[in-house]
Design an enzyme around this catalytic site. Structure first.
Site, PDB file in Angstrom:
ATOM      1  N   ASN A  10       1.094  -1.320   0.041  1.00 41.27           N
ATOM      2  CA  ASN A  10       0.439   0.184  -0.269  1.00 41.27           C
ATOM      3  C   ASN A  10       0.972   1.621  -0.009  1.00 41.27           C
ATOM      4  O   ASN A  10       1.517   1.544   1.459  1.00 41.27           O
ATOM      5  CB  ASN A  10      -0.574  -0.315   1.371  1.00 41.27           C
ATOM      6  CG  ASN A  10      -2.385   1.305   1.507  1.00 41.27           C
ATOM      7  OD1 ASN A  10      -1.767   2.054   0.295  1.00 41.27           O
ATOM      8  ND2 ASN A  10      -2.421   1.005   2.395  1.00 41.27           N
ATOM      9  N   TRP A  11       1.425   1.636  -0.914  1.00 39.70           N
ATOM     10  CA  TRP A  11       1.857   2.907  -1.368  1.00 39.70           C
ATOM     11  C   TRP A  11       1.175   4.743  -0.733  1.00 39.70           C
ATOM     12  O   TRP A  11       2.364   4.756  -0.181  1.00 39.70           O
ATOM     13  CB  TRP A  11       2.510   3.496  -2.707  1.00 39.70           C
ATOM     14  CG  TRP A  11       3.298   2.223  -3.662  1.00 39.70           C
ATOM     15  CD1 TRP A  11       3.674   1.186  -2.200  1.00 39.70           C
ATOM     16  CD2 TRP A  11       3.925   1.873  -4.663  1.00 39.70           C
ATOM     17  NE1 TRP A  11       4.596   0.509  -3.303  1.00 39.70           N
ATOM     18  CE2 TRP A  11       4.295   1.460  -4.777  1.00 39.70           C
ATOM     19  CE3 TRP A  11       3.177   2.641  -6.201  1.00 39.70           C
ATOM     20  CZ2 TRP A  11       5.223   0.061  -6.343  1.00 39.70           C
ATOM     21  CZ3 TRP A  11       3.488   2.012  -7.424  1.00 39.70           C
ATOM     22  CH2 TRP A  11       4.220   1.757  -7.659  1.00 39.70           C
ATOM     23  N   LYS A  12       0.035   4.189  -0.276  1.00 36.31           N
ATOM     24  CA  LYS A  12      -0.168   5.337   0.162  1.00 36.31           C
ATOM     25  C   LYS A  12      -0.202   6.607  -0.067  1.00 36.31           C
ATOM     26  O   LYS A  12       0.226   6.740  -2.427  1.00 36.31           O
ATOM     27  CB  LYS A  12       0.028   5.461   1.990  1.00 36.31           C
ATOM     28  CG  LYS A  12      -0.006   4.296   2.631  1.00 36.31           C
ATOM     29  CD  LYS A  12       0.312   4.854   4.082  1.00 36.31           C
ATOM     30  CE  LYS A  12       0.029   3.714   5.156  1.00 36.31           C
ATOM     31  NZ  LYS A  12       0.038   3.654   6.285  1.00 36.31           N
ATOM     32  N   HIS A  52      -9.606   1.500   4.935  1.00 36.93           N
ATOM     33  CA  HIS A  52      -8.045   1.679   6.206  1.00 36.93           C
ATOM     34  C   HIS A  52      -7.850   2.900   7.090  1.00 36.93           C
ATOM     35  O   HIS A  52      -9.495   3.967   7.182  1.00 36.93           O
ATOM     36  CB  HIS A  52      -7.134   1.841   4.572  1.00 36.93           C
ATOM     37  CG  HIS A  52      -5.606   2.304   4.977  1.00 36.93           C
ATOM     38  ND1 HIS A  52      -5.822   2.949   5.997  1.00 36.93           N
ATOM     39  CD2 HIS A  52      -4.792   1.582   4.819  1.00 36.93           C
ATOM     40  CE1 HIS A  52      -4.014   2.902   6.355  1.00 36.93           C
ATOM     41  NE2 HIS A  52      -3.840   1.506   6.149  1.00 36.93           N
ATOM     42  N   GLU A  70      -6.631   4.968   7.707  1.00 37.76           N
ATOM     43  CA  GLU A  70      -6.234   6.354   8.479  1.00 37.76           C
ATOM     44  C   GLU A  70      -7.495   6.970   6.972  1.00 37.76           C
ATOM     45  O   GLU A  70      -7.792   8.772   6.641  1.00 37.76           O
ATOM     46  CB  GLU A  70      -5.245   6.490   6.308  1.00 37.76           C
ATOM     47  CG  GLU A  70      -3.239   6.696   7.163  1.00 37.76           C
ATOM     48  CD  GLU A  70      -2.616   5.599   6.616  1.00 37.76           C
ATOM     49  OE1 GLU A  70      -2.165   5.583   5.612  1.00 37.76           O
ATOM     50  OE2 GLU A  70      -1.269   5.186   7.582  1.00 37.76           O
ATOM     51  N   GLU A  84      -5.378  -4.298  11.266  1.00 38.93           N
ATOM     52  CA  GLU A  84      -3.546  -3.118  10.920  1.00 38.93           C
ATOM     53  C   GLU A  84      -4.417  -2.010  12.566  1.00 38.93           C
ATOM     54  O   GLU A  84      -5.146  -1.751  12.332  1.00 38.93           O
ATOM     55  CB  GLU A  84      -4.314  -2.282   9.778  1.00 38.93           C
ATOM     56  CG  GLU A  84      -3.591  -2.994   8.649  1.00 38.93           C
ATOM     57  CD  GLU A  84      -3.452  -2.360   7.628  1.00 38.93           C
ATOM     58  OE1 GLU A  84      -2.133  -2.477   7.031  1.00 38.93           O
ATOM     59  OE2 GLU A  84      -3.752  -1.116   7.680  1.00 38.93           O
ATOM     60  N   GLY A 115       3.218   2.347  10.837  1.00 36.82           N
ATOM     61  CA  GLY A 115       3.983   2.953  10.506  1.00 36.82           C
ATOM     62  C   GLY A 115       4.853   4.314  11.688  1.00 36.82           C
ATOM     63  O   GLY A 115       5.775   5.533  11.539  1.00 36.82           O
ATOM     64  N   SER A 134       3.542  -1.775  10.421  1.00 37.59           N
ATOM     65  CA  SER A 134       4.759  -1.666  10.532  1.00 37.59           C
ATOM     66  C   SER A 134       5.931  -3.400  10.181  1.00 37.59           C
ATOM     67  O   SER A 134       7.204  -3.334  10.790  1.00 37.59           O
ATOM     68  CB  SER A 134       6.126  -1.155  12.174  1.00 37.59           C
ATOM     69  OG  SER A 134       5.178   0.175  12.656  1.00 37.59           O
TER      70      SER A 134
HETATM   71  P1  13P Z   1       3.384   0.573   7.639  1.00 35.91           P
HETATM   72  O1  13P Z   1       3.527  -1.147   7.052  1.00 35.91           O
HETATM   73  O2  13P Z   1       4.194   1.886   7.417  1.00 35.91           O
HETATM   74  O3  13P Z   1       3.017   0.312   9.151  1.00 35.91           O
HETATM   75  O4  13P Z   1       1.721   0.931   7.207  1.00 35.91           O
HETATM   76  C1  13P Z   1       0.863  -0.438   7.101  1.00 35.91           C
HETATM   77  C2  13P Z   1      -0.105   0.267   6.510  1.00 35.91           C
HETATM   78  O5  13P Z   1      -1.159   0.928   6.735  1.00 35.91           O
HETATM   79  C3  13P Z   1      -0.469  -0.860   4.899  1.00 35.91           C
HETATM   80  O6  13P Z   1      -1.856  -0.478   5.180  1.00 35.91           O
END
Ligand code: 13P
Length: 249
Positions: free
Chosen positions: A9-11, A95, A97, A165, A171, A210
């Site tokens: 997931n590149w966000k 998600h 976020e 998650e 993150g 993470s």
């Molecule tokens: P990280 O791997 O940066 O913690 O992010 C996880 C995430 O939100 C994947 O969708």
């Protein structure tokens, strides 16, 4: 055992040029791997370019979000039929976020899942508790609310993947412990069984938060962990390739 599913997931990262650079290194490094599924979810802006590059490879095109209507006056949104037209296979929905910054509720998420399945997109449905909720020992309660709300009247079990998650592990570099992951994944599996019966054993449950080349092996081999959803460590082609090839030296 279910086939493992490893998704980047590149966000909100990577320009079109950066995505192309990544793929020029990453695609050859995972060529020929067929015993696990690999996915990449770029931003909408580079989805067409990435989709073209992934054609005839072993990597699936994924999207990070979708709206619940197929067209109309919804400024800034992208519809399930548009994703289908762009040959997207999986869409990430719910998600944390999106829940946090864009105020997505379980009801909105449920509408997005319905709309996506109707267009024959496969769905990666994300759930997870915040640190505060965990501290208050509300993890299971929250997961159950999210599962029941998000999956209300959803029947296409074969098109569903769940991603657990924990928000506090995203993150932050703070990965959930093996015990915490096992407990949450087993709980999710049980709740899915309550809704769908034994067929729920076919639904993959991914862990996200993470994940790194260093910890992947110990996470992905846990009971009821059928893959991972990777943020930060998926941005570098070498690092993501190491995660995909977690069982190779
Ligand atoms: P990280 O791997 O940066 O913690 O992010 C996880 C995430 O939100 C994947 O969708």
């Amino acid at each position: 055992m279910l086939q493992k599913f490893i998704v980047a997931n590149w966000k909100m990262n990577k320009t079109i040029g950066e995505a192309v650079d990544f793929l020029s290194q990453f695609i050859p490094s995972v060529e020929g791997i067929k015993d696990r599924e690999i996915g990449i979810a770029p931003t909408f802006l580079c989805i067409e370019t990435v989709g073209k590059a992934l054609k005839n490879t072993n990597i699936k095109l994924c999207a990070q979000n979708v709206f619940y209507e197929n067209k109309g006056a919804y400024t800034g949104e992208v519809s399930p039929s548009m994703l289908k037209d762009a040959e997207v296979e999986y869409v990430i929905i719910g998600h944390s976020e999106r829940r946090k910054y864009f105020h997505e509720t379980d009801e909105i998420i449920n509408k997005k899942i319905h709309a996506s399945l109707k267009e024959k997109l496969k769905v990666i449905f994300c759930i997870g508790e915040t640190l505060e909720e965990r501290k208050l020992e509300k993890t299971k309660e929250i997961l159950e609310i999210q599962i029941k709300g998000g999956l209300k009247n959803i029947e296409h079990v074969e098109a569903l993947t769940i991603a657990y998650e924990p928000v506090w592990a995203i993150g932050t570099g703070v990965v959930a412990t093996e015990e915490q992951i096992k407990e949450a994944h087993l709980f999710i599996r049980e709740k899915l069984r309550d809704i769908y019966g034994e067929i729920a054993n076919e639904i993959r449950i991914l862990y996200g938060g993470s994940v790194s080349p260093e910890n992947i092996k110990s996470i992905i081999t846990l009971d009821n962990v059928d893959g991972v959803l990777v943020g930060g460590a998926s941005l570098d082609p070498l690092s993501f390739a190491k995660i995909v090839k977690y069982d190779q030296k």
